[in-house]
Design a protein around this motif. Structure first.
Motif, mmCIF file in Angstrom:
data_model
loop_
_atom_site.group_PDB
_atom_site.id
_atom_site.type_symbol
_atom_site.label_atom_id
_atom_site.label_comp_id
_atom_site.label_asym_id
_atom_site.label_seq_id
_atom_site.Cartn_x
_atom_site.Cartn_y
_atom_site.Cartn_z
ATOM 1 N N PHE A 164 -3.101 -3.231 8.030
ATOM 2 C CA PHE A 164 -4.537 -3.468 8.159
ATOM 3 C C PHE A 164 -5.121 -2.422 9.101
ATOM 4 C CE2 PHE A 164 -3.939 -8.335 7.549
ATOM 5 C CZ PHE A 164 -3.744 -8.135 6.186
ATOM 6 N N ALA A 192 -3.673 -10.342 0.702
ATOM 7 C CA ALA A 192 -3.443 -8.897 0.775
ATOM 8 C C ALA A 192 -2.013 -8.555 0.378
ATOM 9 C CB ALA A 192 -3.744 -8.391 2.187
ATOM 10 N N LYS A 216 -1.032 -6.245 -2.854
ATOM 11 C CA LYS A 216 -0.214 -5.043 -2.649
ATOM 12 C C LYS A 216 1.004 -5.044 -3.572
ATOM 13 C CE LYS A 216 2.375 -2.673 1.017
ATOM 14 N NZ LYS A 216 1.648 -1.402 0.995
ATOM 15 N N VAL A 242 -0.690 0.631 -2.033
ATOM 16 C CA VAL A 242 -1.806 0.435 -1.103
ATOM 17 C C VAL A 242 -1.406 0.980 0.259
ATOM 18 C CG1 VAL A 242 -3.312 -1.225 0.028
ATOM 19 C CG2 VAL A 242 -2.619 -1.601 -2.346
ATOM 20 N N TYR A 261 -3.425 1.001 3.008
ATOM 21 C CA TYR A 261 -3.864 0.033 4.015
ATOM 22 C C TYR A 261 -5.028 -0.792 3.463
ATOM 23 C CZ TYR A 261 -7.554 3.496 4.982
ATOM 24 O OH TYR A 261 -8.598 4.381 4.863
ATOM 25 N N PHE A 262 -5.285 -1.907 4.126
ATOM 26 C CA PHE A 262 -6.418 -2.769 3.812
ATOM 27 C C PHE A 262 -7.400 -2.731 4.971
ATOM 28 C CE2 PHE A 262 -3.005 -4.519 1.263
ATOM 29 C CZ PHE A 262 -3.620 -4.889 0.072
ATOM 30 N N SER A 263 -8.677 -2.849 4.641
ATOM 31 C CA SER A 263 -9.718 -2.965 5.656
ATOM 32 C C SER A 263 -10.568 -4.184 5.347
ATOM 33 C CB SER A 263 -10.611 -1.717 5.682
ATOM 34 O OG SER A 263 -9.879 -0.567 6.043
ATOM 35 N N ILE A 302 -12.582 -7.389 1.075
ATOM 36 C CA ILE A 302 -11.471 -6.554 1.521
ATOM 37 C C ILE A 302 -11.460 -5.256 0.719
ATOM 38 C CG2 ILE A 302 -8.964 -6.385 1.740
ATOM 39 C CD1 ILE A 302 -8.837 -9.375 1.995
ATOM 40 N N GLU A 303 -11.223 -4.165 1.426
ATOM 41 C CA GLU A 303 -11.081 -2.872 0.765
ATOM 42 C C GLU A 303 -9.619 -2.441 0.843
ATOM 43 O OE1 GLU A 303 -12.705 1.759 1.051
ATOM 44 O OE2 GLU A 303 -13.020 0.355 2.698
ATOM 45 N N ALA A 304 -9.056 -2.087 -0.334
ATOM 46 C CA ALA A 304 -7.686 -1.590 -0.390
ATOM 47 C C ALA A 304 -7.717 -0.096 -0.673
ATOM 48 C CB ALA A 304 -6.913 -2.317 -1.481
ATOM 49 N N THR A 357 -5.768 3.117 -1.702
ATOM 50 C CA THR A 357 -4.534 3.355 -2.447
ATOM 51 C C THR A 357 -3.986 4.752 -2.225
ATOM 52 O OG1 THR A 357 -5.565 4.265 -4.450
ATOM 53 C CG2 THR A 357 -5.506 1.855 -4.227
ATOM 54 N N SER A 381 -10.377 3.687 -3.567
ATOM 55 C CA SER A 381 -10.403 2.375 -2.930
ATOM 56 C C SER A 381 -10.743 1.304 -3.950
ATOM 57 C CB SER A 381 -11.431 2.338 -1.798
ATOM 58 O OG SER A 381 -11.079 3.250 -0.782
#
Length: 246
Positions: free
Chosen positions: A163, A186, A190, A201, A203-205, A214-216, A218, A223
């Motif tokens: 994250f 998440a 993933k 992925v 990271y996630f935000s 949530i934004e993944a 890649t 994203s």
């Protein structure tokens, strides 16, 4: 008249003897009670002398023991806190978890006269949360319940659930930072993206100040925006094949 005086004298003598006996009984009772109290609370016979720890390796077990004995220092109402009738199992457990955030649970029980038994469980490292501030990055491990509990190295790789969260920089450990549902969501996204679409992925935000969006990010350099309120399968079916192109 002499007979009456003699009877009065005998009654007074008997009454005096009864008073003396009552006083002796009272003093004996007080002395006995004081002796029992001393034996129970001040003699040291009922003091905790050893701590057994289960669930962690030797170095962590020694740390748990150290915290336990430190909590038992001093006195309460003039009675040593190490006395088995006075110490609080709950207080010791809370102090252990406070001093060792990596522990998920701590259970303290009295065993026999001189022993307390402590069962502890380490948190499982589910992923890392990283934040940047003033050109410095800090990362923390979090568990499946979304609790960040220990500083971690910055790990880069598709296999690590990561994250990006700048709000985690000044977090006090342990801290319930993310919901259990968000972590599970998440992690599921993933795994399914990698398994079914061969998309990793990075990271996630969390968007909207930690909301459900949530934004993944890649490894294909694009994203994906999602909502934690939906199931991964539902959102995966909506991914157009064209988004998997850089």
């Amino acid at each position: 008249m002499a007979t009456l005086n003699s009877q009065s004298y005998l009654r007074q003598k008997r009454a005096k003897k009864r008073r003396i006996k009552l006083i002796l009984y009272y003093l004996l009772s007080v002395a006995s009670a004081a002796g029992v109290l001393y034996f129970l609370f001040f003699s040291g016979y009922f003091s905790v002398r050893s701590v057994s720890v289960f669930g962690v390796d030797a170095p962590l077990a020694e740390r748990v023991k150290e915290i336990s004995f430190k909590t038992l220092e001093g006195s309460r109402f003039f009675i040593p806190r190490r006395n088995v009738f006075m110490f609080s199992a709950g207080e010791i457990a809370e102090e252990i978890k406070k001093e060792m955030p990596a522990l998920e649970t701590a259970s303290v029980k009295k065993r026999f006269i001189h022993l307390i038994s402590i069962e502890v469980k380490l948190r499982e490292k589910k992923g890392i949360a990283c934040s940047s501030k003033e050109e410095r990055t800090r990362c923390f491990y979090f568990d499946k319940n979304g609790v960040i509990f220990e500083e971690a190295p910055e790990i880069v790789g598709m296999k690590v659930l990561t994250f990006k969260d700048d709000s985690a920089y000044e977090s006090v450990l342990p801290s319930e930072k993310y919901s259990k549902e968000a972590v599970a969501f998440a992690d599921d996204v993933k795994n399914k993206l990698l398994e079914r679409a061969e998309v990793g992925v990075s990271y996630f935000s969390f968007l909207n100040n930690g909301g459900d969006d949530i934004e993944a990010r890649t490894d294909k350099n694009f994203s994906i925006l999602m909502s934690a309120n939906s199931q991964p399968e539902e959102q995966e079916s909506n991914f157009d094949e064209s988004i998997f192109e850089p």
